[in-house]
Every structure is written in structure tokens, then in C-alpha cells.
Design an enzyme around this catalytic site. Structure first.
Site, PDB file in Angstrom:
ATOM      1  N   LEU A  64       0.906  -1.026  -0.077  1.00 46.95           N
ATOM      2  CA  LEU A  64       0.037   0.037   0.029  1.00 46.95           C
ATOM      3  C   LEU A  64       0.924   1.127   0.038  1.00 46.95           C
ATOM      4  CD1 LEU A  64      -2.764  -1.127   2.572  1.00 46.95           C
ATOM      5  CD2 LEU A  64      -2.890  -0.861   0.365  1.00 46.95           C
ATOM      6  N   ASP A  65       0.652   2.055  -0.901  1.00 40.32           N
ATOM      7  CA  ASP A  65       1.420   3.467  -0.727  1.00 40.32           C
ATOM      8  C   ASP A  65       1.582   4.027   0.615  1.00 40.32           C
ATOM      9  OD1 ASP A  65       0.977   3.255  -3.649  1.00 40.32           O
ATOM     10  OD2 ASP A  65      -0.720   4.712  -3.566  1.00 40.32           O
ATOM     11  N   GLN A  66       2.247   4.889   0.878  1.00 40.93           N
ATOM     12  CA  GLN A  66       2.578   5.596   2.074  1.00 40.93           C
ATOM     13  C   GLN A  66       1.312   6.240   2.643  1.00 40.93           C
ATOM     14  OE1 GLN A  66       5.969   8.079   2.128  1.00 40.93           O
ATOM     15  NE2 GLN A  66       6.174   8.253   4.549  1.00 40.93           N
TER      16      GLN A  66
ATOM     17  N   ARG B 209      -4.864   4.994  -7.726  1.00 37.15           N
ATOM     18  CA  ARG B 209      -4.562   6.462  -7.969  1.00 37.15           C
ATOM     19  C   ARG B 209      -4.500   6.933  -9.427  1.00 37.15           C
ATOM     20  NH1 ARG B 209      -3.317   8.578  -2.805  1.00 37.15           N
ATOM     21  NH2 ARG B 209      -2.869   6.997  -1.319  1.00 37.15           N
TER      22      ARG B 209
END
Ligand code: URA
Length: 239
Positions: free
Chosen positions: A103-105, A191
Site C-alpha cells: 500500500l502506498d505511504q 490512484r
């Protein structure tokens, strides 16, 4: 790396105290050499341990946990720049836990961690088409054409996305909330999909991976998978 007596205790050879005695008395070999001093650290996955000349089985027990990842944490075991990682939220990874996928930051929500390499491999392999469900807040109000594109595939620089399930949950004047279910895992996929239809992501939260749901687990908290959850998960991956 773990202390020899701890590994012996976990393997069920003897209590930690008794294991220490066995070491001091010269009954324990690591990779063919007798070890008598305390404090020796070994790698349970790589070193061979014999007690009274007999090899002990030290394969680490399999562990499966889910974490509600808060924003700001990196999905990695170690960060060279010492930024906060998800591992700090699950305590000391005794048995070599690692996060499955990424998962992205800034992304929050459900993250599975395990030391089961086979299960992790299957969960992330596109062949198994594991459903990942995200709640996404995007800027503006997408028109039907934009939603059609999300559903049927948008062209990204690394290829067209596969069909996705899209539900519109809520619209306000400034933003919209959707649930997006994807069956693949391109980098920063959700995203980039939303950016491609000109509705950038404001907030992204993962609600489910395959049959595993985040439920009411609080941000920053983790728990072991229940036996029935693990069964369902393995079943979905043909394990
Ligand atoms: N898609 C993204 O864009 N980011 C994530 O963290 C997960 C899926």
C-alpha cells in the site's frame, strides 16, 4: 537471527532454561560444531541444529495477521532512511513476517502480513485474480463516461487495466466516494486510474483482500486471522 536457546525452546526441545543447560554441557551442535557459549544467534531457516546428535525441526510456525495501516507508514520490512514502516506497528517480527503486496505511504487500510511465502506469492500473482476492494474519495464528480472507463479499463503507461467493479457511494459538491474493486495489482493502480479520468484521489482506504475484510479494526491495530478466515483465504487460492 535468534538466540539458540530460544529457537530450541520454540522447536519444543526443552524449556529455554533447560536448553541453556544442554548448550553449556556441549550437547548442542550448530552446523556440525558444538556450541558451548551462551548468546549465540542463529538463523532458524538456514542453520542446522542437532541436540544429542539428532537434528531438530525448527521450521517457524506460519503466522497470518491483518493490520489496519495508517497513513504515513511504508509497506516494507526495512527502510534505509529509517522512516516509519508497518513492521513497527506489528511489534518484533519474531518469525520473519513480511507484508503481502504494497500500500502506498498515504494509503490506509487492510494489509496482510505473513511468513508464508507460498500464500504471499499466490495472493499477489495476477493468475489468481484476487479481488482488492478500495474505498476511494476523488475530487469532483465523475460523469458516466468516466465511470465507464474505470469499469472497462483505462490505458496507463504500463498497459490497460482489467475490468473493475465500481460503485458510487456518495457525491458532494467537491468530491465523490466510490468503491473500486480491482483484480490485479499494478503499482499505484487506483490512484493512476482515477488520475487518468481527471479525478485525482483525495483519500484511499483498502477494505478487503479476497475473502478477508478490514471490518472494525482500528487504524494502527492488528490481529491474527481467525481460523475460518484463513481457511477461506487458502481455499480461494487453491491451497
Ligand atoms: N492502488 C493505489 O493507487 N495505491 C495503493 O496503495 C493501493 C492500490
Amino acid at each position: 537471527m535468534e538466540r539458540l536457546q530460544k529457537v530450541m525452546a520454540k522447536a519444543g526441545v526443552a524449556s529455554r532454561r533447560r536448553s541453556e543447560e544442554l548448550i553449556l554441557r556441549g550437547h548442542v551442535e550448530v552446523d556440525g560444531k558444538i556450541v558451548r557459549e551462551m548468546g549465540v544467534k542463529i538463523d532458524p531457516a538456514a542453520n542446522k541444529i542437532k541436540v544429542f546428535g539428532k537434528e531438530i525441526s525448527i521450521s517457524a510456525p506460519r503466522e497470518y495477521i491483518i493490520l489496519n495501516k495508517p497513513s504515513g507508514y511504508l509497506t516494507t520490512v526495512k527502510d534505509p532512511y529509517n522512516r516509519p514502516t508497518v513492521m513497527q506497528l506489528v511489534g518484533d517480527p519474531e518469525y520473519g513476517l513480511f507484508p503481502v503486496g504494497r500500500l502506498d505511504q498515504k494509503t490506509t487500510g487492510l494489509l496482510i502480513l505473513t511468513n508464508d511465502g507460498d500464500l504471499a506469492y499466490r495472493l499477489t500473482h495476477p493468475k489468481h485474480k484476487v479481488a482488492k476492494v478500495y474505498e476511494v474519495e476523488i475530487r469532483g464528480t465523475p460523469d458516466p463516461n468516466a465511470i465507464w472507463k474505470l469499469r472497462n479499463g483505462v490505458v496507463l503507461e504500463d498497459g490497460k487495466t482489467r475490468p473493475a467493479k465500481i460503485n458510487i457511494v456518495k457525491r458532494t459538491s467537491k468530491s465523490s466516494i466510490l468503491t473500486v474493486t480491482i483484480f490485479e495489482g499494478k503499482k499505484r493502480q487506483v490512484r493512476r486510474m482515477c488520475q487518468a479520468i481527471n479525478h485525482p484521489v483525495i483519500r484511499l482506504n483498502r477494505l478487503a483482500v479476497g475473502p478477508i475484510e478490514l471490518g472494525d479494526l482500528k487504524p494502527g491495530h492488528w490481529r491474527y486471522l481467525e481460523a475460518d478466515e484463513l481457511l477461506k483465504l487458502k481455499d480461494s487460492l487453491a491451497i
